[in-house]
Design a protein around this motif. Structure first.
Motif, PDB file in Angstrom:
ATOM      1  N   TYR A  17       0.819  -1.214   0.000  1.00 19.02           N
ATOM      2  CA  TYR A  17       0.000   0.000   0.000  1.00 19.02           C
ATOM      3  C   TYR A  17       0.853   1.265   0.000  1.00 19.02           C
ATOM      4  CZ  TYR A  17      -3.738  -3.320   0.590  1.00 19.02           C
ATOM      5  OH  TYR A  17      -4.606  -4.368   0.389  1.00 19.02           O
ATOM      6  N   GLN A  63      -8.963  -8.948   6.170  1.00 17.33           N
ATOM      7  CA  GLN A  63      -8.160  -7.910   5.512  1.00 17.33           C
ATOM      8  C   GLN A  63      -6.661  -8.192   5.602  1.00 17.33           C
ATOM      9  OE1 GLN A  63      -9.308  -4.886   8.715  1.00 17.33           O
ATOM     10  NE2 GLN A  63      -7.458  -3.971   7.885  1.00 17.33           N
ATOM     11  N   TYR A  64      -6.259  -9.064   6.549  1.00 16.68           N
ATOM     12  CA  TYR A  64      -4.839  -9.392   6.688  1.00 16.68           C
ATOM     13  C   TYR A  64      -4.489 -10.726   6.037  1.00 16.68           C
ATOM     14  CZ  TYR A  64      -4.736  -5.489   9.908  1.00 16.68           C
ATOM     15  OH  TYR A  64      -4.837  -4.236  10.451  1.00 16.68           O
ATOM     16  N   ARG A  69      -4.953  -9.628   0.312  1.00 16.93           N
ATOM     17  CA  ARG A  69      -4.116  -8.436   0.149  1.00 16.93           C
ATOM     18  C   ARG A  69      -3.520  -8.369  -1.256  1.00 16.93           C
ATOM     19  NH1 ARG A  69      -3.095  -5.776   4.758  1.00 16.93           N
ATOM     20  NH2 ARG A  69      -1.046  -4.979   4.202  1.00 16.93           N
TER      21      ARG A  69
END
Length: 200
Positions: A17, A63-64, A69
């Protein structure tokens, strides 16, 4: 850029990100007459200092999850129109990437070093090891001997420690994190909120 707003940009060189967000920096600077101050850190070290690193052990939530991802990063890369490939595991401690950028900064090449490492990791698919780090000097136009000295220097590590303390002290808990004055924006997906603040 006299009088331009400054945005502190805490980034991790191995962070998907951070790479995605970095691709938007020049556009935002031109659009809003602002300047990003790049502050490379080892994001895992920041999370460890705060406690509860979500990347230690099994993913704490969806989300992890590594598969999600990768999918999410590819979606963002398509949206931005930039290349992305899932990084290969580093063959050095992750803090060495931040130290390399801080060492390059001693010769005025902090941002170019950050961008070159992101290119190697997320575009070219290079496995980062000590040989790759030593080889950064040539394409960056650095004095290789000085770069190696600064990469190993206690002062460079001390600067990294100060950046970690600074980020933690300001409330940062991951990367990328942006500060516009005292206002914190965490994550590539918060860039839209940062832009709204700049436009206000």
């Amino acid at each position: 850029m006299p009088g331009a707003a400054e945005i502190d940009f805490y980034l991790g060189l191995g962070s998907r990100y951070s790479y995605l967000a970095a691709s938007q920096v020049e556009r935002i600077e031109k659009t809003y007459d602002c300047r990003f101050v790049w502050k490379p850190i080892a994001s895992g070290a920041l999370m460890d200092r705060r406690g509860g690193n979500p990347f230690r052990g099994e993913p704490l939530s969806g989300q992890y999850d590594w598969g999600y991802r990768e999918y999410d990063a590819k979606c963002w890369a398509d949206y931005y129109g930039i290349p992305f490939r899932e990084p290969i595991g580093f063959r050095v401690d992750p803090d060495r990437l931040a130290l390399a950028c801080l060492a390059a900064d001693r010769q005025g090449a902090l941002v170019p070093c950050c961008r070159l490492l992101q290119q190697l990791i997320f575009v070219d698919g290079v496995a980062i090891d000590d040989t790759v780090l030593a080889g950064l000097a040539e394409p960056l136009g650095l004095d290789a001997e000085v770069f190696q000295r600064d990469l190993q220097a206690p002062q460079t590590r001390a600067r990294h420690e100060r950046l970690l303390d600074e980020a933690k002290g300001r409330g940062a808990f991951g990367v990328p994190t942006f500060f516009l004055g005292d206002r914190m924006f965490w994550g590539n997906d918060r860039l839209v909120l940062l832009e709204a603040a700049l436009a206000a």
